[in-house]
Design an enzyme around this catalytic site. Sequence first.
Site, PDB file in Angstrom:
ATOM      1  N   ASP B   9       0.812  -1.364  -0.003  1.00  0.00           N
ATOM      2  CA  ASP B   9      -0.054   0.045  -0.009  1.00  0.00           C
ATOM      3  C   ASP B   9       0.788   1.380   0.062  1.00  0.00           C
ATOM      4  O   ASP B   9       1.889   1.246   0.351  1.00  0.00           O
ATOM      5  CB  ASP B   9      -0.842  -0.111   1.200  1.00  0.00           C
ATOM      6  CG  ASP B   9      -1.638   1.257   1.478  1.00  0.00           C
ATOM      7  OD1 ASP B   9      -2.050   1.530   0.423  1.00  0.00           O
ATOM      8  OD2 ASP B   9      -1.932   1.508   2.617  1.00  0.00           O
ATOM      9  N   ASP B  11      -0.371   4.879   0.648  1.00  0.00           N
ATOM     10  CA  ASP B  11      -0.842   5.848   1.911  1.00  0.00           C
ATOM     11  C   ASP B  11      -0.801   5.393   3.393  1.00  0.00           C
ATOM     12  O   ASP B  11      -1.399   4.241   3.525  1.00  0.00           O
ATOM     13  CB  ASP B  11      -2.012   6.571   1.567  1.00  0.00           C
ATOM     14  CG  ASP B  11      -2.386   7.275   0.335  1.00  0.00           C
ATOM     15  OD1 ASP B  11      -1.457   8.081   0.081  1.00  0.00           O
ATOM     16  OD2 ASP B  11      -3.281   7.092  -0.400  1.00  0.00           O
TER      17      ASP B  11
END
Lengths: 178, 178
Positions: B9, B11
């Site tokens: 991922d 963020d």
Amino acid sequence: MTKKRIAIDMDDVMAATGRKILKTYNHINSTAFTEQHFENKSYFEIFDEKNYHKIREEVFKPGFFRDVEVMADAIEVVKKLHEIYEVFIVSAATEFPNSLKDKMDWLEEHFPFISWRNVVLCGDKSIVAADYMIDDHEKNLKTFKGKTLMFSAIHNQMVNGYQRFKSWKEIEVFFDNE
Amino acid sequence: MTKKRIAIDMDDVMAATGRKILKTYNHINSTAFTEQHFENKSYFEIFDEKNYHKIREEVFKPGFFRDVEVMADAIEVVKKLHEIYEVFIVSAATEFPNSLKDKMDWLEEHFPFISWRNVVLCGDKSIVAADYMIDDHEKNLKTFKGKTLMFSAIHNQMVNGYQRFKSWKEIEVFFDNE
């Protein structure tokens, strides 16, 4: 029961991108190529090297993917599929960073019933898991573990081993029988 | 042997996006919130309604995701993993169409060894198939079929049932033992 998932490609499946490339090429170079010149070839194979670079530059510019025409019957059939299946739009787009927002805006305009949740913009589609994949490129279909539907295109006429669909109407009939 | 795949991922895992949201919020509203105000909450839960809309607008603007700081040790550890595994960057980004190019440019700046082929910008991550997923959101980890690594964040402190990692150094140790 969980809905089955369909991964649908954008360029040359939902969107007539090849047609736009050809039109742009002819416009830049004052040529009059038609789709027949490109049978079994990618557009980039037939353009000469200098002009190849020119058209590559165009494809990288913001806006190129924004006004591509929708393929015939795509809206009606994708909408119908969306009611029965989980439809994901999966586009190999990260090579063209300026295309990303254009593609979201294009989908919002022509396929407003598709949520941003169901859009995948990627490079290598082998990371995508679904039950069906509709795509015009063998490289995307060959690693897919579900059922594959090859959307017929000028450049894939020589490819065998996949169920081939010449139109969205044919895809509609396939899913009517699933 | 085929390399195993890791879906990482962006963020609050590779990029300190929460920190930027907080800084932006404080700047707009002349507040002085710190991360401690947000324990076990998403940023959007604690901001009042009027200010929530203001910060949402900021997040939708071009450039918001472009200058986010890189998380400590992310570059070194992702680079090391990239040598042994197939690393895919998977970001739930399609909700924010203006973030898409920013995210590609950010990756190109800080993680130039990651090809556009290995980037996935999507909405619902349940369509992604890989062997490992590193993420800070339970909603992304819970549908994943491979091994899950929860990257610790202010908003996920109450979530149980996942192996939790407080830093990239801890993730490095995990993969050293795989």
